[in-house]
Design an enzyme around this catalytic site. Structure first.
Site, mmCIF file in Angstrom:
data_model
loop_
_atom_site.group_PDB
_atom_site.id
_atom_site.type_symbol
_atom_site.label_atom_id
_atom_site.label_comp_id
_atom_site.label_asym_id
_atom_site.label_seq_id
_atom_site.Cartn_x
_atom_site.Cartn_y
_atom_site.Cartn_z
ATOM 1 N N GLN A 155 -3.149 2.748 -5.331
ATOM 2 C CA GLN A 155 -3.599 4.147 -5.229
ATOM 3 C C GLN A 155 -3.994 4.740 -6.575
ATOM 4 O O GLN A 155 -4.816 5.647 -6.638
ATOM 5 C CB GLN A 155 -2.499 5.014 -4.597
ATOM 6 C CG GLN A 155 -2.229 4.685 -3.145
ATOM 7 C CD GLN A 155 -3.450 4.912 -2.247
ATOM 8 O OE1 GLN A 155 -4.339 5.706 -2.560
ATOM 9 N NE2 GLN A 155 -3.505 4.215 -1.126
ATOM 10 N N LYS A 214 -10.328 0.079 -2.228
ATOM 11 C CA LYS A 214 -9.921 1.452 -2.567
ATOM 12 C C LYS A 214 -10.547 1.902 -3.881
ATOM 13 O O LYS A 214 -10.449 3.057 -4.264
ATOM 14 C CB LYS A 214 -8.397 1.543 -2.663
ATOM 15 C CG LYS A 214 -7.690 1.239 -1.348
ATOM 16 C CD LYS A 214 -6.219 1.519 -1.455
ATOM 17 C CE LYS A 214 -5.391 0.770 -0.431
ATOM 18 N NZ LYS A 214 -5.582 1.224 0.938
ATOM 19 N N ASP A 260 2.524 -1.716 -8.114
ATOM 20 C CA ASP A 260 1.477 -1.620 -7.105
ATOM 21 C C ASP A 260 0.529 -0.492 -7.529
ATOM 22 O O ASP A 260 0.859 0.691 -7.424
ATOM 23 C CB ASP A 260 2.151 -1.304 -5.762
ATOM 24 C CG ASP A 260 1.135 -1.049 -4.653
ATOM 25 O OD1 ASP A 260 -0.077 -1.025 -4.937
ATOM 26 O OD2 ASP A 260 1.572 -0.863 -3.505
ATOM 27 N N CYS A 296 2.092 3.167 6.665
ATOM 28 C CA CYS A 296 2.737 1.908 6.203
ATOM 29 C C CYS A 296 3.811 2.216 5.171
ATOM 30 O O CYS A 296 3.962 1.492 4.173
ATOM 31 C CB CYS A 296 1.716 0.929 5.628
ATOM 32 S SG CYS A 296 0.396 0.500 6.735
ATOM 33 N N HIS A 337 4.733 1.446 -0.285
ATOM 34 C CA HIS A 337 3.928 0.982 0.844
ATOM 35 C C HIS A 337 4.541 -0.342 1.285
ATOM 36 O O HIS A 337 5.112 -1.068 0.463
ATOM 37 C CB HIS A 337 2.489 0.767 0.332
ATOM 38 C CG HIS A 337 1.490 0.419 1.377
ATOM 39 N ND1 HIS A 337 1.365 -0.849 1.885
ATOM 40 C CD2 HIS A 337 0.538 1.157 1.996
ATOM 41 C CE1 HIS A 337 0.378 -0.878 2.762
ATOM 42 N NE2 HIS A 337 -0.134 0.340 2.860
HETATM 43 C C1 PLP Z 1 0.100 1.911 -2.229
HETATM 44 C C2 PLP Z 1 -0.574 0.789 -1.483
HETATM 45 N N1 PLP Z 1 -0.246 -0.473 -1.763
HETATM 46 C C3 PLP Z 1 -0.823 -1.510 -1.146
HETATM 47 C C4 PLP Z 1 -1.767 -1.330 -0.165
HETATM 48 C C5 PLP Z 1 -2.353 -2.514 0.527
HETATM 49 O O1 PLP Z 1 -3.570 -2.882 -0.012
HETATM 50 P P1 PLP Z 1 -4.515 -3.941 0.731
HETATM 51 O O2 PLP Z 1 -5.067 -3.223 1.907
HETATM 52 O O3 PLP Z 1 -5.553 -4.320 -0.282
HETATM 53 O O4 PLP Z 1 -3.730 -5.110 1.096
HETATM 54 C C6 PLP Z 1 -2.123 -0.032 0.189
HETATM 55 C C7 PLP Z 1 -3.109 0.197 1.264
HETATM 56 O O5 PLP Z 1 -3.168 1.224 1.871
HETATM 57 C C8 PLP Z 1 -1.529 1.055 -0.506
HETATM 58 O O6 PLP Z 1 -1.851 2.322 -0.211
#
Ligand code: PLP
Length: 400
Positions: free
Chosen positions: A194, A217, A191, A357, A115
């Site tokens: 998800q 999430k 990260d 994204c 992402h």
């Molecule tokens: C894999 C992943 N990382 C990071 C993020 C970003 O998270 P945040 O919206 O809390 O900044 C997302 C959001 O969709 C995501 O799907």
């Protein structure tokens, strides 16, 4: 607990004809979370670690208690949990804090499935410092291709990867990457945005040095995220952001940072949101995860089979259920993902269409227009999947 009982905890899901399949963007919140946030603001609203009055003491207790809750969910120590404004901010904090130790020519390894939140901060740092960026490619099914990790060599200082793709749902083999990173003295930043909504994680056991996730999430409030850092890793990092609440004092004009986690929480933190997140994790901790995973896998199978049985649909991501989350993306020949998601929304089915994204992944998979993503949570059931499939038939009929 039955799925109906799980679903009943979420007031918004009681709307007839409403099918929420956009959980990877933002999960819904149990009523108890909303109530906990409101109760905090009504009875304990004050800044934290600053005041001595009654509300301040209550706020301290609530905020510190929330940190303990998150730590327990991660099988971690409370001093390893940093509250941030979101997952993006958590990942940016890691990148900024690591920047000081990076030298021109050092390497950062990311994957093609990231992402933008776990890509752009590293690319920006690479531009500022003259670093080399190497990318772990993806296979045709969107899984990371770990067959050749020679790019994780002595030049590599950071490996930054997602625990699970927000597009394909594929889960990354983190222990394998941890082994490769640590063998050359690099740190591993993961990260977990998800992955965490689908059950407790022990980032230390996985071999991560840093692990980030988002409150919204994980059935919690917006405006909060968590950065977990292995104690030894956090202690060696300088602050990334500067402001109130994170220094012991000043030596002349040189700030003396507090120990972690306060060192990384400059300014007023998201107090009520932390309370809400703790309540959301209480809710998660009360679920029977083997049963939930079996339920999510059965729904994913139903959805994958339903999509595979229709003409002109390309499944994005693994067709099998091994090491994959209930996140299902697809592209439909001759139909733009935005048009599909718009027509589905008209029938009460909430999905997301677009590039998610994750532009490099879209390019790697040859999806210039993006794809449609249906992402499931423990509260989804067969009616949601079937509404998506019949809504899709309708949408395709309109668009073709
Ligand atoms: C894999 C992943 N990382 C990071 C993020 C970003 O998270 P945040 O919206 O809390 O900044 C997302 C959001 O969709 C995501 O799907």
């Amino acid at each position: 607990m039955t799925i109906a009982a799980i679903r009943a905890a979420f007031p918004v899901l009681s709307r007839a004809g409403f099918h929420y399949l956009d959980n990877a963007a933002m999960a819904q919140c149990p009523g108890t979370v909303v109530k906990a946030v409101a109760a905090h603001d009504l009875t304990a609203r004050a800044n934290v670690h600053r005041g001595l009055h009654e509300l301040a003491r209550r706020a301290d207790e609530a905020y510190d208690g929330a940190r303990e809750r998150v730590a327990a969910f991660l099988s971690a120590g409370a001093d390893e949990v940093v509250f941030t404004g979101g997952c993006t901010l958590a990942l940016n904090i890691v990148a900024l804090a690591l920047e000081e130790r990076m030298q021109a020519g050092d390497r950062i390894v990311v994957s093609a499935a990231e992402h933008h939140s776990n890509l752009l901060p590293w690319l920006a740092m690479a531009r500022r410092k003259g670093l080399d960026v190497a990318v772990i490619p993806v296979n045709r099914d969107g899984r990371l291709d770990l067959s050749d990790l020679s790019m994780i060599d002595r030049r590599c200082k950071v490996v930054a990867v997602t625990h699970a793709s927000n597009v394909t749902g594929a889960v990354t083999d983190i222990p394998r990457l941890a082994g490769a990173a640590h063998a050359v003295g690099a740190v591993l930043a993961v990260d977990g945005a998800q992955r965490l909504p689908h059950g407790p994680v022990d980032p230390r056991e996985l071999g991560a040095d840093f692990y980030a996730f988002a409150g919204h999430k994980t059935y919690g409030p917006t405006g909060i995220g968590v950065l977990w850092g292995r104690r030894e890793a956090l202690e060696t990092l300088p602050p990334a952001l500067w402001g109130g609440g994170m220094v012991a004092g000043l030596d002349g004009d040189v700030p003396i940072p507090l120990d972690p986690p306060a060192r990384f929480e400059a300014g007023t933190p998201p107090v009520a949101q932390a309370v809400g997140l703790a309540r959301a994790l209480d809710w998660m901790a009360g679920l029977d995860w083997p049963a939930v995973r079996a339920h999510e896998a059965a729904l994913t199978r139903r959805l994958l089979d339903g999509l595979a049985g229709r003409d002109g649909i390309r499944l994005v991501g693994p067709a099998d259920l091994a090491d994959r989350l209930p996140v299902v993306s697809f592209a439909v020949e001759g139909c733009h993902p935005h048009d599909l998601s718009h027509l589905l929304a008209e029938r009460g089915v909430a999905v997301r269409g677009g590039a998610h994204c994750a532009r490099p992944l879209m390019s790697a998979l040859g999806l210039d227009e993006g794809c449609v993503r249906a992402s499931l949570a423990p509260y989804n059931d067969e009616t949601d999947v079937d509404a998506l499939l019949s809504g899709l038939d309708h949408a395709i009929g309109v668009l073709r």
